[in-house]
Design an enzyme around this catalytic site. Structure first.
Site, short mmCIF file in Angstrom:
data_model
loop_
_atom_site.label_atom_id
_atom_site.label_comp_id
_atom_site.label_asym_id
_atom_site.label_seq_id
_atom_site.Cartn_x
_atom_site.Cartn_y
_atom_site.Cartn_z
N TYR A 24 -66.76 -5.39 -3.07
CA TYR A 24 -68.16 -5.51 -2.64
C TYR A 24 -68.63 -6.94 -2.44
CZ TYR A 24 -69.48 -0.60 -2.70
OH TYR A 24 -69.60 0.73 -2.38
N GLU A 80 -49.84 14.29 -20.23
CA GLU A 80 -50.24 14.14 -18.83
C GLU A 80 -51.70 14.50 -18.60
OE1 GLU A 80 -49.48 16.19 -14.43
OE2 GLU A 80 -48.11 16.64 -16.08
N ASP A 88 -46.67 18.68 -17.24
CA ASP A 88 -46.52 19.99 -16.58
C ASP A 88 -45.07 20.22 -16.18
OD1 ASP A 88 -49.21 20.54 -16.80
OD2 ASP A 88 -49.70 19.92 -14.75
#
Length: 448
Positions: free
Chosen positions: A191, A277, A329
């Protein structure tokens, strides 16, 4: 800075296998300490008592053996010793002070001035190439490094003039930040000149270019990402002068700060680090106070790991020398996330030495667990064509091939074309993961 470097600040260390509540017992006799060496924050850093599982010694037996092996092993090979098969011109950055980074920026500025004023021509920048073709996996180090290929960014080249301008503008802003000894976020940097950068990806990418040009880590540039990672459990440290005890940070734990260089005096009585995770699984362990029943440190980056979490985990492993067990997972992306922690990412291969944590054990959820724990059919999801493709691509990666057991699990996944999330274990009960699954895994030493 490790606890051994600073001392234990007069604290009485807990025994993780016995009375871990020793530090909270007001009647316990404290060691005699002279007034000049007593820490003013000593009492505030006492941890809460541990409510160990009745059979904790039996559950943690295999984990303690793994910890002993880890502490007896010689230190891992460092980038100071380059294997014969690896080019000597690979790019490996080092930690630098603010003054050193400032000097590096000024040296580049002087070179540019020399090109423009003395040679009467436009400037060009010599930058290490971060292209995929320049990424090298070093088996001896078990991580990805940046090769020696370089590219030239010329201001007089129409296609490169804008990128050259962005590079100089970023260097100018970094010089101002470092001179003031402050930190800013990547969004702050964007910015400051939106019209020039247009997209934050432009300024983010140039940050990595500048780091490689100077030879410093990206964190040395004092530009950080927003907080993402979380930690809870049996670890305490000093953060920029403030004592932090991660057993006293509420149910959600402590946000991992982006300024890892401001953390010192890391102390812990944990038996292992549990790398998770998903935030949902992390919150289950945090709310159940799993780390009090089986002394450990629980960490998550809420999915794809960020730089601060990777660096924090690396420091914990190297300073505490305790095992890191991964819970992800059962799909190709869970394994890819684990590999980023272990071997690094291609985007930041130049800084892999400080961002990687070698020898993370894959605890779960593994493809073989689906049958072993009788996971219901409705919890086993069909893999998409892209999932299967990603799984096959992983099987061709060197860091996977070096571990036959990982290869076997991937083969099961690709053959059955089934995947499952960690939360699928909730089909057996909301607290099944902390009360049954993890204790059983640890007791059996079921990690690879």
């Amino acid at each position: 800075m490790s606890s051994s470097a600073k001392g234990h600040r007069g604290r009485k260390r807990a025994n993780p296998s016995a009375s871990l509540n020793i530090e909270d017992d007001d009647n316990e006799e404290e060691p005699t300490i002279s007034p000049s060496t007593t820490s003013p924050t000593q009492s505030s850093r006492k941890r809460k008592p541990v409510n160990l599982l009745p059979n904790s010694d039996q559950v943690l037996k295999e984990c303690r053996e793994l910890r002993s092996q880890l502490r007896m092993a010689p230190p891992a090979a460092t980038s100071a010793i380059v294997p014969d098969a690896i080019p000597s011109n690979i790019v490996e950055v080092t930690e630098q002070t603010s003054n050193q980074v400032l000097e590096g920026i000024e040296v580049i500025a002087l070179r540019i001035a020399h090109q423009v004023l003395l040679k009467h021509e436009g400037f060009s920048l010599d930058i290490p190439s971060r292209a995929a073709s320049n990424q090298i996996y070093v088996k001896d180090w078990d991580r990805i490094v940046l090769g020696g290929k370089r590219s030239t960014r010329s201001f007089l080249n129409v296609k490169e003039s804008r990128k050259s301008t962005i590079t100089l503008r970023v260097m100018q802003l970094l010089h101002a930040v470092l001179a003031k000894r402050i930190h800013i976020t990547k969004r702050d940097l964007f910015y400051t000149d939106v019209k020039l950068f247009v997209d934050q990806a432009e300024s983010d990418g140039v940050l990595d270019d500048v780091a490689t040009m100077i030879g410093c880590t990206r964190s040395n540039l004092h530009v950080v990402a927003s907080d993402k990672g979380l930690v809870v459990g049996r670890v305490s440290f000093i953060e920029d002068g403030d004592p932090i005890d991660c057993t006293r940070m509420g149910v959600g734990g402590k946000a991992i700060p982006p300024y890892i260089d401001k953390i010192e005096q890391i102390e812990s009585d944990a038996e292992f680090i549990l790398l998770v995770e998903k935030e949902a699984a992390y919150m289950r362990m945090a709310e159940d106070r799993f780390y009090q029943r089986l002394p450990c440190i629980v960490i998550t980056a809420k999915g794809q790991p960020d730089v601060a979490t990777r660096m924090f985990l690396s420091r914990l492993k190297s300073e505490l020398r305790i095992p890191v067990l991964g819970l992800v997972d059962s799909d190709p992306y869970g394994l890819k996330i684990l590999s980023v922690y272990m071997s690094g990412s291609k985007n930041m291969s130049y800084d892999s030495a400080s961002l990687t944590t070698p020898d993370i054990k894959w605890l779960g959820l593994r493809p073989s667990d689906l049958d072993r724990y009788d996971l219901p059919d409705q919890c086993r999801l069909d893999m998409t064509e892209n999932d299967v493709k990603t799984g096959k691509e992983l099987m061709n990666e060197e860091f996977i091939q070096k571990n036959p057991k990982w290869m076997k699990e991937l083969e099961i996944m690709v053959k059955t074309k089934k995947k499952a999330e960690i939360q699928a274990l909730s089909s057996f009960g909301f607290q099944y993961i902390t009360e049954t699954y993890l204790p059983r895994k640890l007791k059996e030493g079921d990690w690879i």
